[in-house]
Design a protein around this motif. Structure first.
Motif, PDB file in Angstrom:
ATOM      1  N   LEU A  83       0.787  -1.126   0.049  1.00 51.88           N
ATOM      2  CA  LEU A  83      -0.033  -0.165   0.033  1.00 51.88           C
ATOM      3  C   LEU A  83       0.799   1.194   0.023  1.00 51.88           C
ATOM      4  N   ALA A  84       1.877   1.212   0.919  1.00 48.06           N
ATOM      5  CA  ALA A  84       2.806   2.201   0.883  1.00 48.06           C
ATOM      6  C   ALA A  84       3.371   2.593  -0.450  1.00 48.06           C
ATOM      7  N   ASP A  85       3.914   1.730  -1.329  1.00 49.07           N
ATOM      8  CA  ASP A  85       4.596   1.823  -2.681  1.00 49.07           C
ATOM      9  C   ASP A  85       3.502   2.298  -3.655  1.00 49.07           C
ATOM     10  N   ALA A  86       2.367   1.720  -3.663  1.00 49.65           N
ATOM     11  CA  ALA A  86       1.332   1.919  -4.407  1.00 49.65           C
ATOM     12  C   ALA A  86       0.729   3.632  -4.235  1.00 49.65           C
ATOM     13  N   ARG A  87       0.596   3.998  -3.004  1.00 49.95           N
ATOM     14  CA  ARG A  87       0.281   5.449  -2.738  1.00 49.95           C
ATOM     15  C   ARG A  87       1.086   6.322  -3.325  1.00 49.95           C
ATOM     16  N   LYS A  88       2.672   6.043  -3.348  1.00 52.94           N
ATOM     17  CA  LYS A  88       3.522   6.954  -3.942  1.00 52.94           C
ATOM     18  C   LYS A  88       3.343   7.035  -5.368  1.00 52.94           C
ATOM     19  N   THR A  89       3.079   5.964  -5.845  1.00 50.89           N
ATOM     20  CA  THR A  89       2.847   5.808  -7.516  1.00 50.89           C
ATOM     21  C   THR A  89       1.617   6.668  -8.134  1.00 50.89           C
ATOM     22  N   VAL A  90       0.468   6.813  -7.255  1.00 48.79           N
ATOM     23  CA  VAL A  90      -0.231   7.839  -7.762  1.00 48.79           C
ATOM     24  C   VAL A  90      -0.136   9.132  -7.355  1.00 48.79           C
ATOM     25  N   GLU A  91       0.838   9.517  -6.171  1.00 53.02           N
ATOM     26  CA  GLU A  91       1.107  10.793  -5.856  1.00 53.02           C
ATOM     27  C   GLU A  91       2.139  11.165  -7.183  1.00 53.02           C
ATOM     28  N   ASP A  93       2.144   9.958 -10.367  1.00 51.53           N
ATOM     29  CA  ASP A  93       1.468  10.037 -11.396  1.00 51.53           C
ATOM     30  C   ASP A  93       0.141   9.712 -11.223  1.00 51.53           C
ATOM     31  N   PRO A  94      -0.736  10.950 -11.131  1.00 53.13           N
ATOM     32  CA  PRO A  94      -2.365  10.694 -10.754  1.00 53.13           C
ATOM     33  C   PRO A  94      -3.013   9.930 -11.740  1.00 53.13           C
ATOM     34  N   THR A  95      -2.394   9.597 -12.904  1.00 50.12           N
ATOM     35  CA  THR A  95      -3.237   8.704 -13.883  1.00 50.12           C
ATOM     36  C   THR A  95      -2.870   7.342 -13.868  1.00 50.12           C
ATOM     37  N   TYR A  96      -2.050   7.013 -13.009  1.00 56.58           N
ATOM     38  CA  TYR A  96      -1.423   5.502 -13.093  1.00 56.58           C
ATOM     39  C   TYR A  96      -2.423   4.757 -12.371  1.00 56.58           C
ATOM     40  N   MET A  97      -3.150   3.823 -13.308  1.00 60.97           N
ATOM     41  CA  MET A  97      -4.209   2.955 -13.046  1.00 60.97           C
ATOM     42  C   MET A  97      -3.949   1.825 -12.085  1.00 60.97           C
ATOM     43  N   LYS A  98      -3.039   1.162 -12.548  1.00 60.21           N
ATOM     44  CA  LYS A  98      -2.689   0.185 -11.646  1.00 60.21           C
ATOM     45  C   LYS A  98      -1.931   0.497 -10.169  1.00 60.21           C
ATOM     46  N   GLY A  99      -1.739   1.822 -10.058  1.00 56.86           N
ATOM     47  CA  GLY A  99      -1.574   2.222  -8.601  1.00 56.86           C
ATOM     48  C   GLY A  99      -2.915   2.251  -7.757  1.00 56.86           C
ATOM     49  N   TYR A 100      -3.758   2.844  -8.559  1.00 57.59           N
ATOM     50  CA  TYR A 100      -5.207   2.719  -7.805  1.00 57.59           C
ATOM     51  C   TYR A 100      -5.763   1.285  -7.636  1.00 57.59           C
ATOM     52  N   SER A 101      -5.502   0.572  -8.529  1.00 54.61           N
ATOM     53  CA  SER A 101      -5.771  -1.011  -8.164  1.00 54.61           C
ATOM     54  C   SER A 101      -5.360  -1.581  -7.175  1.00 54.61           C
ATOM     55  N   ARG A 102      -3.928  -1.224  -7.028  1.00 54.74           N
ATOM     56  CA  ARG A 102      -3.140  -2.063  -5.943  1.00 54.74           C
ATOM     57  C   ARG A 102      -3.785  -1.386  -4.519  1.00 54.74           C
ATOM     58  N   ILE A 103      -3.957  -0.004  -4.533  1.00 55.35           N
ATOM     59  CA  ILE A 103      -4.433   0.411  -3.355  1.00 55.35           C
ATOM     60  C   ILE A 103      -5.647  -0.008  -2.868  1.00 55.35           C
ATOM     61  N   ALA A 104      -6.574  -0.231  -3.794  1.00 56.14           N
ATOM     62  CA  ALA A 104      -7.982  -0.813  -3.641  1.00 56.14           C
ATOM     63  C   ALA A 104      -7.582  -2.241  -3.146  1.00 56.14           C
ATOM     64  N   LYS A 105      -7.051  -3.174  -3.592  1.00 61.50           N
ATOM     65  CA  LYS A 105      -6.603  -4.330  -3.342  1.00 61.50           C
ATOM     66  C   LYS A 105      -6.014  -4.630  -1.893  1.00 61.50           C
ATOM     67  N   CYS A 106      -5.261  -3.674  -1.572  1.00 61.44           N
ATOM     68  CA  CYS A 106      -4.353  -3.691  -0.223  1.00 61.44           C
ATOM     69  C   CYS A 106      -5.421  -3.194   0.860  1.00 61.44           C
ATOM     70  N   CYS A 107      -6.286  -2.184   0.480  1.00 66.12           N
ATOM     71  CA  CYS A 107      -7.168  -1.549   1.643  1.00 66.12           C
ATOM     72  C   CYS A 107      -8.066  -2.947   1.774  1.00 66.12           C
ATOM     73  N   ILE A 108      -8.732  -3.481   0.579  1.00 64.27           N
ATOM     74  CA  ILE A 108      -9.814  -4.455   1.164  1.00 64.27           C
ATOM     75  C   ILE A 108      -9.091  -5.390   1.861  1.00 64.27           C
ATOM     76  N   ASN A 109      -8.042  -5.841   1.435  1.00 62.78           N
ATOM     77  CA  ASN A 109      -7.222  -7.052   2.333  1.00 62.78           C
ATOM     78  C   ASN A 109      -6.926  -6.669   3.800  1.00 62.78           C
ATOM     79  N   LEU A 110      -6.569  -5.270   3.992  1.00 64.10           N
ATOM     80  CA  LEU A 110      -6.452  -4.754   5.371  1.00 64.10           C
ATOM     81  C   LEU A 110      -7.858  -4.292   5.887  1.00 64.10           C
TER      82      LEU A 110
END
Length: 498
Positions: A83-91, A93-110
């Motif tokens: 989640l920490a790495d994924a947050r950095k990616t969208v910070e 590059d706000p258009t980086y869709m994989k980053g949003y997807s990974r954030i969602a996956k991590c948050c759901i798992n947590l």
């Protein structure tokens, strides 16, 4: 002779710097990324992680390298790191869709459903037609539905339903400690203490400061009647989080239960039985869900009733105790004794048998055998009762009682009664004769008193009215106030009542 010349050379020492060849950081980073990709393909995620980490070290601003490391951490179930790495990616590059997807996956798992929804919404604002988030949206709906169902179940104290709902949530949010501890708490309420403790301990192994896990540990101890330790855990929670409401409630209940129970025990030991029973009753009103403690309180109150010879009350409270804790041996024994006191030997035998099966001690076996003997004796005719005597009656007492009872029930005396009454008196007349025959014979009486069968004492034919009449004829009829003449008896018999 040639002269020797010394020449002093004062030379400056010049340090020549070592010039390292310039390294292409991007080239190094890309090399590590490619190496990481190869390891990722063969599922060597730890090896891949090391490569991606070196790539990030070479190029910390490269979104793809951070994204790859985030994906690798996801595969290793390190959702916090991913989640920490994924947050950095969208910070970056706000258009980086994989980053949003990974954030969602991590948050759901947590179990952070609100954050997952927020990032999915942000991604869809950028790409409204993006369908890649559909699986995450489905998982979010599953968790939300079961959370709502769990809350309704909690309101109804339906803890089995809560456990079921939490299992469904954990299947989606596998790293959510809150869901696991809510399940553990419900298991404690259901009496499944070991399972609840294991879940709480697993959380504490990762986070020793988890107040929710400490609370659950205390709750499991509380429901196992370990009130002193439970209070220590609740105090720890309240020291760390003074506003933790559930811990406040549990602490007050544990403290009050312990106080009332201790006061009841002190009153019992000092002989103040009625006051002790009142304290136990008050303690029982503190928490209806505390089954183990309440089972002991019911058993304690039964002990008071036993002291007061109120055996039906003993049985009632032991029934309540055993309903809460079917394996409670002390309550089983106390109920068995009460059944015996009430001469309900069949139930006593059942309880002693159950007790022996739980604990095959020599003492328990003896009590079971003794109860079976008493049951056997209780099913025999009570010869002492038939003659209206105590067990220490003398031979003279037996003779006098026999004369009286035989005269009372002799058939000739009831010749003008109904057939039903005649048969009843014939039966009683027979029993009186049988009682006399046994109790006046020292050997038979000894066997009878010790509980042995006497079925064969009368040559296997039982004892009949003829025997009773013959026995009766041995007494002086004049002393009895009548002569013998009666139908159904031998010709040498004549009963005539004046």
């Amino acid at each position: 002779m040639a002269e020797d010349f010394e020449m002093d050379l004062d030379l400056d020492v010049i340090e020549v710097p070592i010039v390292e060849p310039e390294v292409d950081r991007e080239e190094q980073g890309e090399s590590e990324r490619l190496a990481g990709n190869e390891k990722f393909k063969i599922r060597d995620y730890r090896g891949a992680l090391a490569c991606y980490t070196r790539a990030v070290d070479w190029c910390p601003k490269n979104v793809n390298y951070l994204g790859n490391r985030s994906a690798c951490l996801l595969m290793l179930s390190d959702f916090t790191g991913a989640l920490a790495d994924a947050r950095k990616t969208v910070e970056m590059d706000p258009t980086y869709m994989k980053g949003y997807s990974r954030i969602a996956k991590c948050c759901i798992n947590l179990g952070d459903i609100a954050t997952a929804e927020n990032y999915i919404q942000r991604a869809l604002e950028i790409e409204p037609d993006n369908q890649s988030f559909n699986p995450e949206k489905g998982n979010i709906e599953t968790v939300k539905y079961h959370l709502a169902e769990a809350q309704r179940a909690l309101d109804k104290e339906d803890y089995r339903k809560v456990v079921y709902c939490m299992d469904r949530c954990i299947a989606v949010s596998c790293a959510c400690s809150h869901f696991r501890l809510l399940k553990a708490e419900s298991l404690a309420f259901l009496g499944r203490f070991q399972e609840g403790e294991e879940l709480a301990n697993n959380v504490l192994a990762k986070d020793k400061s988890s107040i929710e896990a400490i609370y659950v540990r205390g709750l499991c101890l509380y429901f196992q009647d370990n009130l002193d330790k439970a209070l220590t855990y609740f105090q720890t929670v309240l020291r760390l989080a003074p506003d933790f409401e559930k811990a406040k409630v549990a602490y007050k209940k544990a403290k009050l239960t312990r106080q009332l129970k201790d006061e009841g025990n002190q009153l019992y030991n000092s002989g103040k039985l009625v006051e002790a029973a009142e304290k136990y009753t008050c303690a029982l009103e503190v928490d209806a869900l505390n089954c183990v403690t309440n089972s002991k309180l019911f058993c304690n109150r039964a002990a008071v009733s036993a002291k007061l010879n109120q055996y039906q009350e003993v049985i009632d409270d032991c029934n309540r105790a055993l309903k809460l804790d079917p394996q409670y041996q002390k309550a089983l024994l106390r109920r068995a004794i009460a059944y015996s006191e009430l001469k309900n030997y069949e139930e006593a035998v059942k309880d002693y048998e159950a007790l022996y099966k739980m604990n095959r001690s020599r003492e328990n076996k003896k009590m079971w055998n003794d109860a079976k003997l008493e049951l056997k004796k209780s099913k025999r005719k009570d010869y002492y009762k038939i003659l209206g005597l105590s067990k220490n009656a003398s031979d003279d007492d037996i003779k006098k009682a026999y004369k009286k009872k035989a005269l009372e029930h002799h058939p000739d005396r009831h010749a003008n009664t109904s057939d039903v009454e005649k048969k009843e008196h014939e039966r009683l007349f027979k029993d009186v004769g049988e009682a006399y025959a046994v109790l006046m014979d020292a050997k038979k009486r000894g066997r009878y008193d010790s509980g042995h069968d006497l079925d064969d004492e009368f040559d296997g034919h039982g004892f009949n009215p003829m025997d009773a009449a013959n026995l009766f004829s041995q007494f002086d009829g004049n002393d009895m106030g009548f002569n013998f003449q009666s139908h159904g008896f031998p010709s040498n018999f004549s009963f005539h009542f004046g």
